[in-house]
Scaffold this motif. Structure first.
Motif, short mmCIF file in Angstrom:
data_model
loop_
_atom_site.label_atom_id
_atom_site.label_comp_id
_atom_site.label_asym_id
_atom_site.label_seq_id
_atom_site.Cartn_x
_atom_site.Cartn_y
_atom_site.Cartn_z
N ALA A 67 0.82 -1.22 0.00
CA ALA A 67 0.00 0.00 0.00
C ALA A 67 0.86 1.27 0.00
N GLU A 68 1.90 1.30 0.82
CA GLU A 68 2.75 2.49 0.90
C GLU A 68 3.49 2.73 -0.41
N ALA A 69 3.94 1.67 -1.06
CA ALA A 69 4.65 1.83 -2.33
C ALA A 69 3.72 2.36 -3.41
N ILE A 70 2.49 1.88 -3.44
CA ILE A 70 1.52 2.36 -4.43
C ILE A 70 1.20 3.83 -4.17
N THR A 71 1.07 4.19 -2.92
CA THR A 71 0.78 5.57 -2.55
C THR A 71 1.93 6.50 -2.93
N ALA A 72 3.15 6.00 -2.85
CA ALA A 72 4.33 6.85 -3.06
C ALA A 72 4.69 7.11 -4.52
N VAL A 73 4.15 6.33 -5.46
CA VAL A 73 4.53 6.57 -6.86
C VAL A 73 3.95 7.89 -7.34
N PRO A 74 4.58 8.51 -8.34
CA PRO A 74 4.06 9.78 -8.85
C PRO A 74 2.62 9.65 -9.35
N ALA A 75 1.89 10.74 -9.29
CA ALA A 75 0.49 10.75 -9.72
C ALA A 75 0.34 10.34 -11.19
N SER A 76 1.36 10.57 -11.98
CA SER A 76 1.30 10.24 -13.40
C SER A 76 1.48 8.74 -13.68
N ALA A 77 1.83 7.96 -12.68
CA ALA A 77 2.06 6.53 -12.87
C ALA A 77 0.76 5.81 -13.20
N SER A 78 0.85 4.85 -14.09
CA SER A 78 -0.31 4.03 -14.43
C SER A 78 -0.57 3.05 -13.28
N ALA A 133 -5.21 0.73 -2.13
CA ALA A 133 -4.26 1.82 -2.38
C ALA A 133 -4.46 2.41 -3.78
N LEU A 134 -4.76 1.57 -4.74
CA LEU A 134 -5.01 2.06 -6.10
C LEU A 134 -6.29 2.91 -6.14
N ARG A 135 -7.33 2.47 -5.45
CA ARG A 135 -8.58 3.25 -5.40
C ARG A 135 -8.34 4.60 -4.74
N GLU A 136 -7.51 4.61 -3.69
CA GLU A 136 -7.18 5.88 -3.03
C GLU A 136 -6.45 6.83 -3.97
N ARG A 137 -5.77 6.31 -4.96
CA ARG A 137 -5.08 7.13 -5.97
C ARG A 137 -6.05 7.62 -7.03
N GLY A 138 -7.31 7.15 -6.96
CA GLY A 138 -8.30 7.58 -7.94
C GLY A 138 -8.53 6.60 -9.07
N VAL A 139 -7.91 5.44 -8.99
CA VAL A 139 -8.14 4.42 -10.02
C VAL A 139 -9.54 3.84 -9.79
#
Length: 190
Positions: A67-78, A133-139
């Protein structure tokens, strides 16, 4: 028995694996595991709810790493780039020094249906951590769930390859290779 010694969880795992390997999972008790580790049964239960959980220690930490790694990637990451980052981050606990212990754990798990069921629950928990974590990123939910499932399958495939006899390759490389194969396979589904 001493009151406190370092590496209690590792000592309990080592004792459990030694006993499971010699006598089989079903015939070993928590008291025997604790005694072999030089600890009390009470100490065992401070660390694990039952003997089954000794084999699945670290699941919470691994979920958090994903979860932390997914949260930490840049917003532009797929979504798949985020999952790749999670797999790379999760590779840290899978160093060469842990490979033999992982093989022992997997042998015990493979030989017992209740443990295989618990392993499936672990897989579902790790996948859910990635999807959340992906849903929290807006996916969106379907894409987040699919990316997480692919990531979970890549993790499982990479792990299986990592513990294969004769394998010398690193877990991170094997997990990434599995992820790339799975992503390529989805493109052929049409």
């Amino acid at each position: 028995m001493s009151r406190w010694e370092p590496n209690t969880r590792v000592r309990l795992l080592d004792a459990a694996l030694d006993l499971f390997g010699g006598r089989g999972y079903d015939s070993v008790t928590v008291a025997e595991i604790a005694e072999r580790a030089g600890l009390t049964k009470r100490t065992f239960f401070r660390h694990f709810t039952d003997k089954r959980e000794v084999l699945f220690a670290g699941q919470e930490a691994l979920s958090r790493i994903f979860a932390e790694a997914i949260t930490a990637v840049p917003a532009s990451a797929s979504p798949m780039e985020a999952v790749a980052a999670a797999l790379a981050a999760a590779a840290a606990p899978f160093g060469p020094q842990r490979r033999e212990r992982a093989k022992q754990v997997q042998a015990v798990v493979a030989g017992h249906s209740d443990l295989r069921e618990r392993e499936l629950l672990k897989h579902a928990t790790l996948t859910a951590a990635m999807a959340g974590a992906l849903r929290e990123r807006g996916v969106p939910a379907p894409a987040a769930s699919l990316a997480a499932e692919i990531g979970g399958l890549a993790f499982t495939t990479g792990f299986a390859r990592w513990i294969e006899p004769g394998n010398e390759r690193e877990f991170a490389e094997l997990a990434r290779e599995a992820l790339d194969e799975l992503v390529a396979a989805t493109a052929t589904l049409g």
